[in-house]
Design an enzyme around this catalytic site. Structure first.
Site, PDB file in Angstrom:
ATOM      1  N   LYS B  82      63.158  35.253  65.734  1.00 26.50           N
ATOM      2  CA  LYS B  82      63.197  36.261  64.856  1.00 26.50           C
ATOM      3  C   LYS B  82      62.840  35.842  63.556  1.00 26.50           C
ATOM      4  CE  LYS B  82      66.992  39.557  63.390  1.00 26.50           C
ATOM      5  NZ  LYS B  82      68.419  39.882  63.581  1.00 26.50           N
ATOM      6  N   SER B 157      69.207  44.440  64.849  1.00 32.12           N
ATOM      7  CA  SER B 157      68.093  44.352  64.125  1.00 32.12           C
ATOM      8  C   SER B 157      67.224  43.123  65.016  1.00 32.12           C
ATOM      9  CB  SER B 157      68.451  43.610  62.756  1.00 32.12           C
ATOM     10  OG  SER B 157      69.303  42.418  62.817  1.00 32.12           O
ATOM     11  N   SER B 181      73.618  42.795  66.298  1.00 30.18           N
ATOM     12  CA  SER B 181      72.223  42.568  66.129  1.00 30.18           C
ATOM     13  C   SER B 181      71.540  41.888  67.486  1.00 30.18           C
ATOM     14  CB  SER B 181      71.657  41.996  64.892  1.00 30.18           C
ATOM     15  OG  SER B 181      71.882  43.108  63.803  1.00 30.18           O
TER      16      SER B 181
END
Lengths: 67, 479
Positions: B82, B157, B181
């Site tokens: 990420k 996210s 997330s």
């Protein structure tokens, strides 16, 4: 609430419009409503959780010594 | 090896074949890079590709393995990371305009551990601006699309990470989870997502401001539970660079795979999020309970007396903590935030200290209540998200319409799509989402399996037994 947002606006220099100030003030009011029930809980004797407690390190086994 | 085969590969099987020299890490990396080139334009899972570096790492891995220096189960395995985890020499934006040109000169500890294990990092994945959100629409880097239906959001996210795993654009990904997330996008994309115990995995090298200090965790996204165990046992453990990381010893999590669960107890968590859960999700959970019972687990329901205060505790804690990391940018570049994030940060500055402290008192109470509940059951289960993945259009409008009702995605309790994941950010308990069914429209539904602090082994044991019995992990998105 709008006044508090205005004070922050002046301090940080966001240059917020009146519409933005109203929107943020509404968010703050909503959050305050959400927080209210927190103060209805009896927390006498309960310390604030400042971190998730670590699991204690296991004790090392005593070493065998040769006689 | 045909490119289509990638969809069936797991780390568990591939690593065995790499060790036997039946699969070449270089060829494997090339196949993933080709697939990314073909599919990323429509999915937008990757923000930055590390093509040359990945191939160089794969060549080194291949040379080492060919010479008999096999480093372990992740040697030569393609990963994605990420974009809020630092990788030395690689742009790290945290999905923000403010950090659009930031290139760290250090590695996050998780990245360093993966590199040491010989893993091949293919690139950085798309995410919400500053990791704040649950759908996957980024105003600066575009919208990420759900591989099960391109008109739908992947969740967030860590949306890019979940899409990359689900669409076979990598074998595993590392995400972050401050409110759900990792688990929310894993549920929407039909993959396994683990948020470990708080402190279990070092968060050193995470971009400050992309999660509350006491609620944020680094997590793992994979196709199967066994793969997740293999990654966790590599990245977990104490890190002197992270003062909040735990000193608890790291077990070999993969040994929990395949252990029976007969006689163990599972508790279905009941609470404030029940009313938000759609019928299809509820039915999937009911079916999952039957599967657990067929595996001879004992079933009960679990209630937590102060559970309804979790949204207040989460908001008071996470928002106050993460806003403090934004102070310098709020003073210097306020208009480089999206307007919604700017407003949220300003509102965060106005949370009084007495609210924060009271929230931490109530938080301890809630932690104690979960601890008591987990003395009576081995694991707790709960829905991961109340609904299957919404459309991009619904998320852009800011509300869902279900049975004539308008459901706002953000309300006084916070984020609707995170309602059932936040209890485990507040308590730090390990929570893994696994696919537990599909909606009538063919969209994945996820279920959380939660254990006691540092009891990831139990979570993996139960999740793996369920996964094999239910078989949902075999389905792949129609790409």
């Amino acid at each position: 609430m709008k006044e508090m947002v205005r004070r922050l606006d002046a301090e940080y220099g966001f240059a917020l419009t009146e519409e933005e100030i109203e929107l943020i003030a509404k968010q703050v009011e909503d959050a305050n409503q959400l927080f209210k029930p927190l103060f209805e809980v009896d927390v006498t004797g309960i310390m604030p959780l400042m971190k998730i407690d670590r699991k204690p390190k296991p004790r090392a086994k005593p070493k065998r010594t040769r006689k | 090896m045909k490119p289509t085969v990638l969809e069936e590969l797991t780390i568990a099987e591939t690593s065995r074949r790499i060790r036997k020299k039946e699969i070449s890490p270089v060829e494997l990396t090339r196949l993933y890079l080709e697939r990314i080139e073909a599919l990323n334009p429509s999915l937008n899972a990757y923000l930055t590709l590390m093509k040359d570096r990945a191939l160089a790492t794969a060549k080194t891995a291949e040379r080492e393995i060919w010479r008999g220096k096999y480093r372990g189960r992740l040697h030569g395995i393609p990963f994605s990371i990420k974009d809020n985890l630092a990788i030395k020499g690689v742009r790290t934006t945290a999905g923000s305009k403010i950090l659009s040109e930031w290139v760290p000169d250090f590695d996050a500890t998780v990245v360093a551990r993966l590199t040491e294990s010989g893993a091949v990092i293919l690139g950085k994945t798309q995410m919400h601006e500053w990791a704040r959100g649950s759908h996957g629409i980024n105003p600066f880097y575009g919208t990420t699309h759900n591989p099960w239906d391109l008109k739908r959001v992947p969740g967030g996210s860590s949306g890019g990470s979940a899409v990359a795993v689900a669409a076979s654009l990598c074998m595993a990904s590392i995400g972050t989870d401050s409110a759900g997330s990792v688990r929310n996008p894993s549920s929407f994309c039909g993959v396994v997502g683990l948020k470990p115990t708080y402190g279990r995995v070092s968060t050193y090298g995470g971009v400050p401001g992309t999660g509350g200090h006491s609620t944020n965790h680094f997590g793992v996204l994979t196709k199967t539970v066994e793969d997740c165990a293999l990654v966790l046992e590599t990245i977990a453990g104490y890190d002197p660079k992270d003062s909040l990381s735990a000193e608890a010893p790291v077990p070999r999590y993969s040994r929990a795979v395949g252990k029976g669960i007969r006689g163990m107890k599972v508790g279905l968590l009941r609470g404030y999020f029940d009313e938000a859960v759609e019928d299809e999700v509820r039915s999937a959970l009911d079916e999952a309970v039957k599967t657990f019972q067929s595996l001879k687990m004992k079933f009960t329901e679990v209630t937590i007396p102060h559970l309804d205060l979790v949204p207040a505790v989460q908001m008071a804690s996470s928002r106050s903590e993460s806003t403090t990391d934004h102070d310098v940018y709020l003073r210097t570049r306020p208009r480089d935030y999206s307007s919604s994030l700017l407003y949220g940060n300003i509102a965060g500055l106005l949370i009084p200290a007495k609210v924060f402290i009271q929230a931490q008192r109530v938080r301890r109470l809630i932690c104690q209540e979960f601890e008591q509940a987990l003395e009576k059951v081995d694991v707790i289960i709960a829905p991961t998200v109340p609904v299957p993945a919404p459309t991009i259009e619904e998320c852009t409008k800011g509300y869902l319409e279900r049975d004539g009702r308008r459901i706002p995605l953000l309300d006084k309790r916070g984020n609707y799509l995170m309602l059932s994941t936040i209890p485990f950010n507040v308590t730090g308990l390990p929570s893994m989402t696994v696919p537990c069914g599909f909606s009538a429209l063919g969209l994945p539904i996820g279920m959380q399996i939660v254990g006691g602090l540092f009891r990831e082994e139990t979570v993996i044991q139960v999740a793996h037994s369920y996964e094999r019995k239910a078989g949902w992990y075999k389905r792949r998105p129609p790409l």
